[in-house]
Design a protein around this motif. Structure first.
Motif, PDB file in Angstrom:
ATOM      1  N   LYS A 117      70.463  62.391  40.838  1.00 48.35           N
ATOM      2  CA  LYS A 117      71.853  62.786  40.684  1.00 48.35           C
ATOM      3  C   LYS A 117      72.011  64.245  41.058  1.00 48.35           C
ATOM      4  O   LYS A 117      71.173  65.066  40.765  1.00 48.35           O
ATOM      5  CB  LYS A 117      72.317  62.564  39.242  1.00 48.35           C
ATOM      6  N   SER A 118      73.095  64.529  41.695  1.00 47.19           N
ATOM      7  CA  SER A 118      73.394  65.902  42.055  1.00 47.19           C
ATOM      8  C   SER A 118      74.100  66.582  40.899  1.00 47.19           C
ATOM      9  O   SER A 118      74.351  65.989  39.863  1.00 47.19           O
ATOM     10  CB  SER A 118      74.277  65.914  43.311  1.00 47.19           C
ATOM     11  N   GLU A 119      74.447  67.889  41.078  1.00 47.40           N
ATOM     12  CA  GLU A 119      75.087  68.624  40.012  1.00 47.40           C
ATOM     13  C   GLU A 119      76.475  68.071  39.714  1.00 47.40           C
ATOM     14  O   GLU A 119      76.974  68.196  38.612  1.00 47.40           O
ATOM     15  CB  GLU A 119      75.185  70.101  40.393  1.00 47.40           C
ATOM     16  N   GLU A 120      77.117  67.426  40.694  1.00 46.50           N
ATOM     17  CA  GLU A 120      78.446  66.885  40.464  1.00 46.50           C
ATOM     18  C   GLU A 120      78.390  65.540  39.761  1.00 46.50           C
ATOM     19  O   GLU A 120      79.429  64.963  39.467  1.00 46.50           O
ATOM     20  CB  GLU A 120      79.198  66.725  41.799  1.00 46.50           C
ATOM     21  N   GLY A 121      77.195  65.009  39.475  1.00 49.63           N
ATOM     22  CA  GLY A 121      77.081  63.750  38.763  1.00 49.63           C
ATOM     23  C   GLY A 121      77.136  62.535  39.674  1.00 49.63           C
ATOM     24  O   GLY A 121      77.262  61.411  39.201  1.00 49.63           O
ATOM     25  N   GLU A 122      77.083  62.713  40.994  1.00 49.50           N
ATOM     26  CA  GLU A 122      77.125  61.598  41.915  1.00 49.50           C
ATOM     27  C   GLU A 122      75.715  61.340  42.442  1.00 49.50           C
ATOM     28  O   GLU A 122      74.894  62.236  42.540  1.00 49.50           O
ATOM     29  CB  GLU A 122      78.071  61.888  43.077  1.00 49.50           C
ATOM     30  N   ASN A 183      71.841  54.560  34.360  1.00 48.64           N
ATOM     31  CA  ASN A 183      71.602  55.928  34.837  1.00 48.64           C
ATOM     32  C   ASN A 183      70.172  56.370  34.572  1.00 48.64           C
ATOM     33  O   ASN A 183      69.545  57.005  35.423  1.00 48.64           O
ATOM     34  CB  ASN A 183      72.584  56.888  34.164  1.00 48.64           C
ATOM     35  N   ARG A 184      69.633  56.065  33.396  1.00 46.80           N
ATOM     36  CA  ARG A 184      68.265  56.472  33.075  1.00 46.80           C
ATOM     37  C   ARG A 184      67.261  55.767  33.972  1.00 46.80           C
ATOM     38  O   ARG A 184      66.314  56.379  34.471  1.00 46.80           O
ATOM     39  CB  ARG A 184      67.950  56.183  31.600  1.00 46.80           C
ATOM     40  N   GLU A 185      67.456  54.464  34.177  1.00 43.68           N
ATOM     41  CA  GLU A 185      66.492  53.724  34.989  1.00 43.68           C
ATOM     42  C   GLU A 185      66.477  54.228  36.424  1.00 43.68           C
ATOM     43  O   GLU A 185      65.402  54.410  37.020  1.00 43.68           O
ATOM     44  CB  GLU A 185      66.819  52.228  34.956  1.00 43.68           C
ATOM     45  N   VAL A 186      67.647  54.468  37.001  1.00 47.13           N
ATOM     46  CA  VAL A 186      67.700  54.981  38.369  1.00 47.13           C
ATOM     47  C   VAL A 186      67.099  56.382  38.437  1.00 47.13           C
ATOM     48  O   VAL A 186      66.373  56.717  39.374  1.00 47.13           O
ATOM     49  CB  VAL A 186      69.151  54.970  38.877  1.00 47.13           C
ATOM     50  N   THR A 187      67.379  57.200  37.429  1.00 50.09           N
ATOM     51  CA  THR A 187      66.841  58.567  37.417  1.00 50.09           C
ATOM     52  C   THR A 187      65.319  58.547  37.379  1.00 50.09           C
ATOM     53  O   THR A 187      64.660  59.304  38.101  1.00 50.09           O
ATOM     54  CB  THR A 187      67.384  59.334  36.204  1.00 50.09           C
ATOM     55  N   HIS A 188      64.733  57.689  36.549  1.00 50.98           N
ATOM     56  CA  HIS A 188      63.273  57.637  36.450  1.00 50.98           C
ATOM     57  C   HIS A 188      62.649  57.040  37.713  1.00 50.98           C
ATOM     58  O   HIS A 188      61.712  57.595  38.289  1.00 50.98           O
ATOM     59  CB  HIS A 188      62.867  56.816  35.229  1.00 50.98           C
ATOM     60  N   LEU A 189      63.167  55.896  38.157  1.00 50.67           N
ATOM     61  CA  LEU A 189      62.571  55.219  39.307  1.00 50.67           C
ATOM     62  C   LEU A 189      62.676  56.046  40.582  1.00 50.67           C
ATOM     63  O   LEU A 189      61.826  55.927  41.475  1.00 50.67           O
ATOM     64  CB  LEU A 189      63.238  53.861  39.520  1.00 50.67           C
ATOM     65  N   SER A 190      63.694  56.886  40.683  1.00 48.92           N
ATOM     66  CA  SER A 190      63.910  57.623  41.926  1.00 48.92           C
ATOM     67  C   SER A 190      62.811  58.636  42.203  1.00 48.92           C
ATOM     68  O   SER A 190      62.648  59.059  43.350  1.00 48.92           O
ATOM     69  CB  SER A 190      65.267  58.328  41.881  1.00 48.92           C
ATOM     70  N   HIS A 191      62.061  59.075  41.186  1.00 49.55           N
ATOM     71  CA  HIS A 191      60.990  60.037  41.466  1.00 49.55           C
ATOM     72  C   HIS A 191      59.614  59.509  41.073  1.00 49.55           C
ATOM     73  O   HIS A 191      58.680  60.277  40.956  1.00 49.55           O
ATOM     74  CB  HIS A 191      61.280  61.372  40.763  1.00 49.55           C
ATOM     75  N   PHE A 192      59.493  58.175  40.886  1.00 51.09           N
ATOM     76  CA  PHE A 192      58.183  57.564  40.664  1.00 51.09           C
ATOM     77  C   PHE A 192      57.603  57.130  42.014  1.00 51.09           C
ATOM     78  O   PHE A 192      58.257  56.424  42.781  1.00 51.09           O
ATOM     79  CB  PHE A 192      58.291  56.344  39.747  1.00 51.09           C
ATOM     80  N   HIS A 193      56.371  57.548  42.258  1.00 48.55           N
ATOM     81  CA  HIS A 193      55.678  57.149  43.490  1.00 48.55           C
ATOM     82  C   HIS A 193      54.217  56.892  43.128  1.00 48.55           C
ATOM     83  O   HIS A 193      53.385  57.806  43.138  1.00 48.55           O
ATOM     84  CB  HIS A 193      55.793  58.238  44.564  1.00 48.55           C
ATOM     85  N   GLY A 274      48.157  40.744  44.219  1.00 49.16           N
ATOM     86  CA  GLY A 274      47.718  40.708  42.834  1.00 49.16           C
ATOM     87  C   GLY A 274      47.629  42.058  42.159  1.00 49.16           C
ATOM     88  O   GLY A 274      47.021  42.167  41.090  1.00 49.16           O
ATOM     89  N   VAL A 275      48.230  43.092  42.751  1.00 48.65           N
ATOM     90  CA  VAL A 275      48.208  44.426  42.147  1.00 48.65           C
ATOM     91  C   VAL A 275      49.304  44.507  41.081  1.00 48.65           C
ATOM     92  O   VAL A 275      50.474  44.241  41.376  1.00 48.65           O
ATOM     93  CB  VAL A 275      48.422  45.517  43.209  1.00 48.65           C
ATOM     94  N   PRO A 276      48.970  44.848  39.837  1.00 53.01           N
ATOM     95  CA  PRO A 276      49.994  44.934  38.791  1.00 53.01           C
ATOM     96  C   PRO A 276      50.843  46.200  38.932  1.00 53.01           C
ATOM     97  O   PRO A 276      50.352  47.265  39.296  1.00 53.01           O
ATOM     98  CB  PRO A 276      49.177  44.955  37.494  1.00 53.01           C
ATOM     99  N   LYS A 277      52.128  46.057  38.620  1.00 53.59           N
ATOM    100  CA  LYS A 277      53.063  47.180  38.704  1.00 53.59           C
ATOM    101  C   LYS A 277      53.951  47.182  37.466  1.00 53.59           C
ATOM    102  O   LYS A 277      54.436  46.129  37.033  1.00 53.59           O
ATOM    103  CB  LYS A 277      53.926  47.087  39.970  1.00 53.59           C
ATOM    104  N   ILE A 278      54.178  48.377  36.918  1.00 61.54           N
ATOM    105  CA  ILE A 278      55.052  48.531  35.762  1.00 61.54           C
ATOM    106  C   ILE A 278      56.497  48.476  36.237  1.00 61.54           C
ATOM    107  O   ILE A 278      56.873  49.125  37.215  1.00 61.54           O
ATOM    108  CB  ILE A 278      54.788  49.860  35.033  1.00 61.54           C
ATOM    109  N   ALA A 279      57.345  47.711  35.529  1.00 62.13           N
ATOM    110  CA  ALA A 279      58.748  47.548  35.910  1.00 62.13           C
ATOM    111  C   ALA A 279      59.634  47.671  34.682  1.00 62.13           C
ATOM    112  O   ALA A 279      59.150  47.795  33.547  1.00 62.13           O
ATOM    113  CB  ALA A 279      58.958  46.201  36.603  1.00 62.13           C
ATOM    114  N   ASP A 280      60.935  47.637  34.924  1.00 64.48           N
ATOM    115  CA  ASP A 280      61.986  47.637  33.900  1.00 64.48           C
ATOM    116  C   ASP A 280      61.930  48.899  33.035  1.00 64.48           C
ATOM    117  O   ASP A 280      61.413  48.896  31.920  1.00 64.48           O
ATOM    118  CB  ASP A 280      61.890  46.399  33.019  1.00 64.48           C
ATOM    119  N   PHE A 281      62.520  49.962  33.564  1.00 60.77           N
ATOM    120  CA  PHE A 281      62.611  51.229  32.835  1.00 60.77           C
ATOM    121  C   PHE A 281      64.007  51.423  32.236  1.00 60.77           C
ATOM    122  O   PHE A 281      64.489  52.547  32.114  1.00 60.77           O
ATOM    123  CB  PHE A 281      62.264  52.391  33.763  1.00 60.77           C
TER     124      PHE A 281
END
Length: 442
Positions: A117-122, A183-193, A274-281
């Motif tokens: 999210k940017s400073e304007e909240g978008e 909002n929280r889920e998108v915020t977290h997932l957007s910087h997980f790599h 078959g690689v496990p991945k954590i989901a649903d934040f």
């Protein structure tokens, strides 16, 4: 009839206009014909008022005019002309130092803005999805307020999580909570790599629907894999491999300052390899703000005691859930399957009850499970320590086909050995500066 003359004098301090009858023959005596300064005019007027005679050429009828001039000169002070400031040419080195605030002190740390999210909240342009290029397929999973569809987005096979909001005015509290989760889920997932964390592709928001577009994982969930076994345990090598992948993913999540709060088999997905991945934040939170998010609890069967009691908690609640997840892969059963979720929560809090570990469990694995679901959070290991232990387990299984320990040995002995390993990892980390080793980016 004699012609009358009038002189109009406006007093600057008042809004009224004063009209005085003046003899025109005496006007040149006060008319500013000479190029005299304002100060000279003020002195002449003051002398005329002081002498009170006709010698100065001022009649008594014109004295109010002089008084008004004197009053106006005192009411409006003289202003000096302002000169422009001298222009100073700054050197490039000085400009660079001043712009970076490095001249006299170290700049204060600045809070980084959220990547999503940017400073304007978008939402930033790189994460805003284009609904015109999204095609939904069949539904393959659902939750209390969301459904997950197979889809195609920009020629990529994706999974689309659709969060439906209630009708306008029907349940405003639920609508606000779902929007916060989105909002929280998108915020977290957007910087997980990370290899063991699901990857986000885009996010969209409409007036009544939110959707999160992620990579499609065709291997299903851990819940589906355990259900196919019909209450049979996983093979030891597969169990250790899955547990190691989950632990690595959670190690990375914790290194980002995030607590998942809902780690369970439904939220562990597999890709085609078959690689496990954590989901649903959706109910994940920053560790510094978890106490303020009591309206979004996890699932009672996998929930830590301190979280059930609404006490202060931290990232060790995920370690507790990981212990129950290990037990579930080992036994093939759902924790507390003979109780309702509320009954299971009361049993954990009031009676300190834990599921019974199967008899054939290797003692080192038993010691790891019991350490993870300890009632005291400070006694639970960190995920980077769990990764180190599971890597040793994996080496032993690949080498010997088992954990390389005597099955008849006392459980407490192997538990002490496990704690010794963890202590050894902690000592090595403290020698490196008191911080755990950085997570591996696979």
């Amino acid at each position: 009839m004699e012609e009358e003359y009038y002189s109009w004098v406006r007093r600057p301090m008042f809004s009224t206009t004063v009209c005085r009858r003046v003899d025109p023959s005496k006007i040149p005596a006060i008319h500013p014909v000479r190029q005299t300064s304002l100060r000279g005019q003020r002195e002449e007027a003051s002398e005329c008022l002081s002498c009170g005679s006709r010698a100065c050429g001022v009649d008594s009828e014109t004295r109010p005019v002089a008084k008004s001039l004197q009053r106006s000169s005192h009411s409006r002070p003289l202003e000096r002309a302002t000169s422009p400031l001298p222009a100073t040419a700054l050197s490039e080195a000085f400009k660079e130092a001043r712009s970076e605030r490095r001249r006299f002190s170290t700049p204060l740390p600045r809070k980084q803005a959220s990547p999503a999210k940017s400073e304007e909240g978008e939402w930033r342009e790189e994460w805003r999805g284009d609904l015109s290029q999204l095609y939904l397929g069949h539904k393959f999973a659902s939750g209390a307020h969301s459904k997950v569809y197979h889809g195609i987005y920009k020629n990529l096979t994706v999974a689309v999580k659709v969060i439906s909001q209630p009708d306008e005015g029907e349940n405003p509290g639920l609508a606000a909570r779902l929007e916060k989760q989105f909002n929280r889920e998108v915020t977290h997932l957007s910087h997980f790599h990370h290899r063991n964390v699901i990857k986000m592709v885009a996010a969209c928001r409409a007036p009544s629907v939110f959707c999160i577009i992620t990579e499609y994982l065709g291997g299903g969930s851990l819940r589906t894999a355990l259900h196919k076994l019909k209450e049979e345990p996983l093979a030891l090598d597969r169990l250790v491999a899955i547990a190691l992948g989950i632990a690595r993913g959670m190690e990375y999540v914790h290194s980002q300052g995030v607590v998942h709060r809902d780690l369970k088999p439904e939220n562990v997905l597999f890709d085609d390899d078959g690689v496990p991945k954590i989901a649903d934040f959706g109910i994940a939170c920053e560790e510094t703000r978890c106490e303020a998010l009591t309206e979004d609890p996890g699932t009672y069967r996998w929930m830590a005691p301190e979280m059930i009691k609404h006490k202060i908690y931290g990232h060790k609640v995920d370690v507790y859930s990981f212990g129950l997840l290990l037990w579930e892969m080992l036994s093939g059963r759902v924790p507390f399957d003979d109780m309702t979720p509320i009954q299971a929560a009361f049993a954990v809090v009031d009676k300190n009850l834990r599921p019974a570990i199967p008899v054939g469990c290797p003692p080192p694995l038993r010691g790891l499970i019991e350490s993870c679901w300890s009632v005291m959070p400070e006694r639970r290991p960190e995920f980077w320590q769990i990764v180190g232990v599971l890597e040793q387990f994996q080496s032993a299984v690949y080498r010997d086909g088992s954990l390389g320990v005597v099955q008849t040995a006392a459980c407490q002995e192997h538990k002490n050995r496990l704690l010794h390993w963890m202590q050894k990892f902690k000592i090595s980390a403290s020698e490196d500066g008191g911080r755990p080793p950085p997570p591996k980016f696979l």
